[in-house]
Motif scaffolding. Sequence first.
Motif, PDB file in Angstrom:
ATOM      1  N   UNK A  66       0.853  -1.191   0.000  1.00 35.13           N
ATOM      2  CA  UNK A  66       0.000   0.000   0.000  1.00 35.13           C
ATOM      3  C   UNK A  66       0.884   1.235   0.000  1.00 35.13           C
ATOM      4  N   UNK A  67       0.323   2.362  -0.426  1.00 35.73           N
ATOM      5  CA  UNK A  67       1.037   3.637  -0.333  1.00 35.73           C
ATOM      6  C   UNK A  67       1.248   3.961   1.141  1.00 35.73           C
ATOM      7  N   UNK A  68       2.440   4.430   1.476  1.00 29.85           N
ATOM      8  CA  UNK A  68       2.844   4.543   2.878  1.00 29.85           C
ATOM      9  C   UNK A  68       2.001   5.546   3.656  1.00 29.85           C
ATOM     10  N   UNK A  69       1.852   6.767   3.118  1.00 29.61           N
ATOM     11  CA  UNK A  69       1.191   7.826   3.878  1.00 29.61           C
ATOM     12  C   UNK A  69       0.770   8.952   2.935  1.00 29.61           C
ATOM     13  N   UNK A  70       0.270  10.037   3.516  1.00 37.11           N
ATOM     14  CA  UNK A  70      -0.224  11.172   2.720  1.00 37.11           C
ATOM     15  C   UNK A  70       0.890  11.753   1.851  1.00 37.11           C
ATOM     16  N   UNK A  71       2.094  11.860   2.414  1.00 32.83           N
ATOM     17  CA  UNK A  71       3.209  12.431   1.663  1.00 32.83           C
ATOM     18  C   UNK A  71       3.529  11.587   0.430  1.00 32.83           C
ATOM     19  N   UNK A  72       3.540  10.277   0.578  1.00 31.92           N
ATOM     20  CA  UNK A  72       3.822   9.401  -0.558  1.00 31.92           C
ATOM     21  C   UNK A  72       2.658   9.379  -1.549  1.00 31.92           C
ATOM     22  N   UNK A  73       1.453   9.607  -1.054  1.00 35.60           N
ATOM     23  CA  UNK A  73       0.291   9.696  -1.952  1.00 35.60           C
ATOM     24  C   UNK A  73       0.518  10.803  -2.979  1.00 35.60           C
ATOM     25  N   UNK A  74       1.097  11.885  -2.528  1.00 33.64           N
ATOM     26  CA  UNK A  74       1.418  12.998  -3.427  1.00 33.64           C
ATOM     27  C   UNK A  74       2.364  12.543  -4.534  1.00 33.64           C
ATOM     28  N   UNK A  75       3.350  11.742  -4.174  1.00 33.72           N
ATOM     29  CA  UNK A  75       4.333  11.279  -5.157  1.00 33.72           C
ATOM     30  C   UNK A  75       3.651  10.465  -6.244  1.00 33.72           C
ATOM     31  N   UNK A  76       2.754   9.592  -5.855  1.00 34.52           N
ATOM     32  CA  UNK A  76       2.085   8.754  -6.839  1.00 34.52           C
ATOM     33  C   UNK A  76       1.187   9.582  -7.760  1.00 34.52           C
ATOM     34  N   UNK A  77       0.531  10.565  -7.211  1.00 36.57           N
ATOM     35  CA  UNK A  77      -0.299  11.420  -8.063  1.00 36.57           C
ATOM     36  C   UNK A  77       0.575  12.233  -9.014  1.00 36.57           C
ATOM     37  N   UNK A  78       1.736  12.622  -8.550  1.00 30.51           N
ATOM     38  CA  UNK A  78       2.647  13.380  -9.399  1.00 30.51           C
ATOM     39  C   UNK A  78       3.153  12.523 -10.547  1.00 30.51           C
ATOM     40  N   UNK A  79       3.413  11.251 -10.281  1.00 21.16           N
ATOM     41  CA  UNK A  79       3.864  10.342 -11.339  1.00 21.16           C
ATOM     42  C   UNK A  79       2.823  10.258 -12.442  1.00 21.16           C
ATOM     43  N   UNK A  80       1.548  10.148 -12.049  1.00 21.25           N
ATOM     44  CA  UNK A  80       0.488  10.047 -13.056  1.00 21.25           C
ATOM     45  C   UNK A  80       0.467  11.297 -13.923  1.00 21.25           C
ATOM     46  N   UNK A  81       0.537  12.451 -13.295  1.00 21.98           N
ATOM     47  CA  UNK A  81       0.464  13.686 -14.074  1.00 21.98           C
ATOM     48  C   UNK A  81       1.656  13.815 -15.014  1.00 21.98           C
ATOM     49  N   UNK A  82       2.790  13.229 -14.653  1.00 21.02           N
ATOM     50  CA  UNK A  82       3.958  13.290 -15.524  1.00 21.02           C
ATOM     51  C   UNK A  82       3.746  12.517 -16.822  1.00 21.02           C
ATOM     52  N   UNK A  83       2.887  11.502 -16.809  1.00 22.81           N
ATOM     53  CA  UNK A  83       2.582  10.809 -18.074  1.00 22.81           C
ATOM     54  C   UNK A  83       2.054  11.814 -19.089  1.00 22.81           C
ATOM     55  N   UNK A  84       1.301  12.774 -18.583  1.00 23.62           N
ATOM     56  CA  UNK A  84       0.643  13.732 -19.466  1.00 23.62           C
ATOM     57  C   UNK A  84       1.553  14.919 -19.774  1.00 23.62           C
TER      58      UNK A  84
END
Length: 555
Positions: free
Chosen positions: A386-404
Amino acid sequence: MQKLPIGMSDFKELIETDRYYVDKTDFITEIIDSSAKVILLPRPRRFGKTLNLSMLNYFFDKEQDNRALFKGLNIAHNTNAMEYCNGYPIIYITFKDVKEENFEKSLLRIKRLLSNEFLRHKKSLNSLELEEIEERQISNILDESATQVDIEESFKLLSKLLTKAHNQKCIILIDEYDTPIQTAFLKGYYEEMVGFFKTFMGAVLKDNDVNLYKAVLTGILRISKESIFSDLNNIKVYTLLDNPFSDKFGFTSNEVKAMLKSYNLSDNFEEVNRWYNGYKIGETTIFNPWSLLNYSDSGAFDIYWANTSSNDIIRILVENSDGFRDDLKYLLKGETVEKVINPNITFKDRDFNFNEEMLYSFLFFSGYLKYTSKTWKQGEHICQLAIVNVECQYIFRKIISNWISEKFSNPRLRVLLKSLTDGDLKLFEKIFSEFVRDTLSFYDTGKNVESVYHAFFLGLLVNLSDYEIISNKEAGYGWVDIIVLHKEEKEKLALVIELKTIDEFEEETKEKALISAVKQIEEKAYVSEVQKKGYKHILAFGVVFDGKRVWVKEG
């Protein structure tokens, strides 16, 4: 109130400047008590690896008396451990800054590091009657003209000479051993770098018992034994999956509570727990130390750890993964995915870039994912991740936006998002169709996997910084796909979105799929959830995907 040691990695400086210190000196005791001759401790970045090795250096170093540094700390009360204090010659090096464009430049930087370490021991070396060949080797190392062979055998030579000078075996400390190897993989000279380190490590750590008391190595990853450590039978590796040393890097709950109390932040513990907790090392729950120090200093919740390093290798793996986008949907919802975690990272595998096991192992050992449960089955670590915490949640959302963001100019993206928040569905359908057509591959869309489109859409929406994006939340009589709400102004248009893919088995048409999407919004009363929050202007619509084609229908 003590100042916090933000960015400090030198133990002596930290103590002498009276900075706040989370006492990790029991790490020394665990090193002494360990039966392993060579100990490798992979941990995520910014988890105190360099500081802990600096502490070992000052504690064991025979050439200086540092007992005063440990006064009042846990180790000072351990009389058996204190007998080892300032008792050993130390060889200490960090490779954290070896990040060069090619092997030749990397070797030059390593030569400089080795030269400095030999220079540090010049007094001890000058006390010896050296063989002519030893004098020549030392001279070449000091003036940085040594051959690669001499460099590869340099620490073995230094350990031999220091043992002779002090009549005591050496302790060898190597920090961030894997940084040059990761860089070499990215820059295209991996085989040369691995060949160098295999010989370098093997020379000083294998069959050198007469000169070696202990060796401690840190890094982020455990590079596969067949790559570097294949010749070593005296090494013990303790990863995030293991219990030994589990509380020596990062902060435990009690340590965090004590720190927050010292800085009058105790009332915020639950929110701190949500933002920066969640790491599992062995069976110990650990907080991110870098984030905690920065939070305690500023008193503000923010993304601290995510911005301290590049994630180039993870990015390569993510972009080449066929299944990651599907898994991301569940991870972003706070759910788990079951994966095999491999403690041995093998860069030389020709399919490395496309290896899902390597991707999830990287994400886990680098600190982006945690395990919620793990089992050992048929020689493999099976983990629920699972995603570790709120801070890491940000990282995963940032990765998605980088696709675009890399494939489209920002103006085009702004037009797309503005059409959405303005409720101009005709323009939105047109531009969104172009994004899907030009970004998603036929492999992604060939099976009409709704989760792929869902994750892709979320990647766009995270660029709406003024809006709250709600995904897969219970609403009305079901689970709504996406809700978009302005964070402050409830007069702004709120969006309720249902996503559908065309069911080819049922020979469904786009018209039927659009009607089905809109009907589901009405029947499940998704809009009621938004109305409860006080939003009056609500636009509900369905989005239907078929391969690379997109259609939109207002509810």
